[in-house]
Design an enzyme around this catalytic site. Structure first.
Site, PDB file in Angstrom:
ATOM      1  N   GLU A   1      -7.187 -28.474  39.116  1.00 46.23           N
ATOM      2  CA  GLU A   1      -8.227 -27.958  38.233  1.00 46.23           C
ATOM      3  C   GLU A   1      -8.354 -26.450  38.401  1.00 46.23           C
ATOM      4  O   GLU A   1      -8.336 -25.945  39.528  1.00 46.23           O
ATOM      5  CB  GLU A   1      -9.549 -28.634  38.587  1.00 46.23           C
ATOM      6  CG  GLU A   1     -10.746 -28.199  37.759  1.00 46.23           C
ATOM      7  CD  GLU A   1     -12.013 -28.912  38.204  1.00 46.23           C
ATOM      8  OE1 GLU A   1     -12.271 -30.019  37.710  1.00 46.23           O
ATOM      9  OE2 GLU A   1     -12.733 -28.364  39.065  1.00 46.23           O
TER      10      GLU A   1
ATOM     11  N   LYS B   1      -9.341 -30.869  42.778  1.00 46.93           N
ATOM     12  CA  LYS B   1     -10.459 -30.346  41.998  1.00 46.93           C
ATOM     13  C   LYS B   1     -11.047 -29.122  42.694  1.00 46.93           C
ATOM     14  O   LYS B   1     -10.607 -28.717  43.765  1.00 46.93           O
ATOM     15  CB  LYS B   1     -11.500 -31.445  41.787  1.00 46.93           C
ATOM     16  CG  LYS B   1     -10.920 -32.677  41.090  1.00 46.93           C
ATOM     17  CD  LYS B   1     -11.967 -33.578  40.532  1.00 46.93           C
ATOM     18  CE  LYS B   1     -12.522 -33.026  39.224  1.00 46.93           C
ATOM     19  NZ  LYS B   1     -13.451 -33.976  38.571  1.00 46.93           N
TER      20      LYS B   1
END
Length: 282
Positions: free
Chosen positions: A199, A166
């Site tokens: 991400e 992420k």
């Protein structure tokens, strides 16, 4: 690592300890030990039923002599007034298992009902609805089971069964390339075979991921519908795509029509209302 069944048994044991403590004094004071009875599970709201198999585990774990007659299985559409199961056994056992069984089944059925609604919203597209790790502590396995019963797809179960890089991981690692390269070094060192998702927050980050390679899925975080369409075209099917971040029931269809493979929805588990039902003597 504990199996799903072992985790469920631990949850059930903890829940009984939390609820019953040193004894259900209300039941013990007024119900004879050998009194037998029967209760049925009454559905009081339309929805999708989930948690039947877990309920059977609750009854069996507390009192193996209890007999369960299942009339409606997990995943079925239920209507107000339906009887989902009939349970026969010691009245003390019926009364002491009632609340835990209802807590589990109401929550799981609420999740399954909401998930089915989201899945139907995407009918006619290739996009699948994903859950997230935004679950009730200790109940994750049950809540993710409910998502599957409702027709959704489980994302990773926890931090152990998939790599998800992420924004914070990327930033702390010093950039996309560092994060991906270190990921592969780690997996090789540990002898692990895990899928990798990363991400991204911009088109530039998509280009950098594609130049680096070595991932299975790209998560488009907080992209607009227009930018999602451009991103899907840019990725060109080379990697799976997932839309995430602030997507609601009302806005998810346009994202699906952009061609993304998945849409992750935290609301499936963190903002759900339980399906109304009761366990009554019959």
């Amino acid at each position: 690592m504990l199996s799903v069944e072992e985790l469920e048994d631990r949850l059930i044991d903890l829940a009984f300890a939390e609820d019953i403590g040193d004894g259900d004094h209300t039941t013990l004071c007024c119900i004879p030990e050998d009194a037998m009875g029967k209760s049925h599970l009454l559905i009081k709201e339309d929805g999708i039923l989930a948690g039947v198999e877990v309920a059977k585990r609750v009854f069996a774990r507390f009192d193996p002599t209890m007999k369960v007659e299942v009339l409606i299985e997990d995943g079925a559409e239920v209507k107000k007034g339906d009887i989902a199961m009939i349970v026969t056994g010691k009245i003390r056992s019926l009364l002491q298992t009632e609340r835990l069984m209802l807590n589990i089944m109401q929550r799981m059925s609420g999740i399954a009902t909401m998930t089915r609604r989201y899945v139907k919203r995407l009918e006619g597209t290739k996009t699948r609805v994903l859950d997230t790790r935004k679950t009730t502590p200790g109940m994750r396995m049950l809540e993710k089971q409910a998502v599957k019963i409702g027709g959704g797809t489980n994302h990773r179960i926890g931090l152990f069964d998939m790599i998800l890089l992420k924004d914070n991981h990327v930033d702390f690692a010093g950039g996309i390339e560092n994060a991906i390269n270190r990921c592969h070094e780690y997996l090789k060192e540990k002898g692990l075979d895990l899928k990798i998702e990363i991400e991204v927050r911009s088109f530039d980050e998509i280009r950098r991921v594609m130049a680096c390679g070595g991932v299975h899925r790209i998560m488009l975080d907080n992209f607009s519908v227009e930018d999602t369409r451009k991103a899907v075209e840019m990725i060109g099917g080379k990697y799976e795509t997932e839309s995430s971040g602030g997507i609601t029931y009302d806005t998810m269809r346009p994202y699906a029509e952009c061609g993304v493979d998945f849409i992750s929805v935290g609301a499936l588990t963190h903002s759900v209302k339980g399906l109304d039902m009761s366990f009554k003597a019959c």
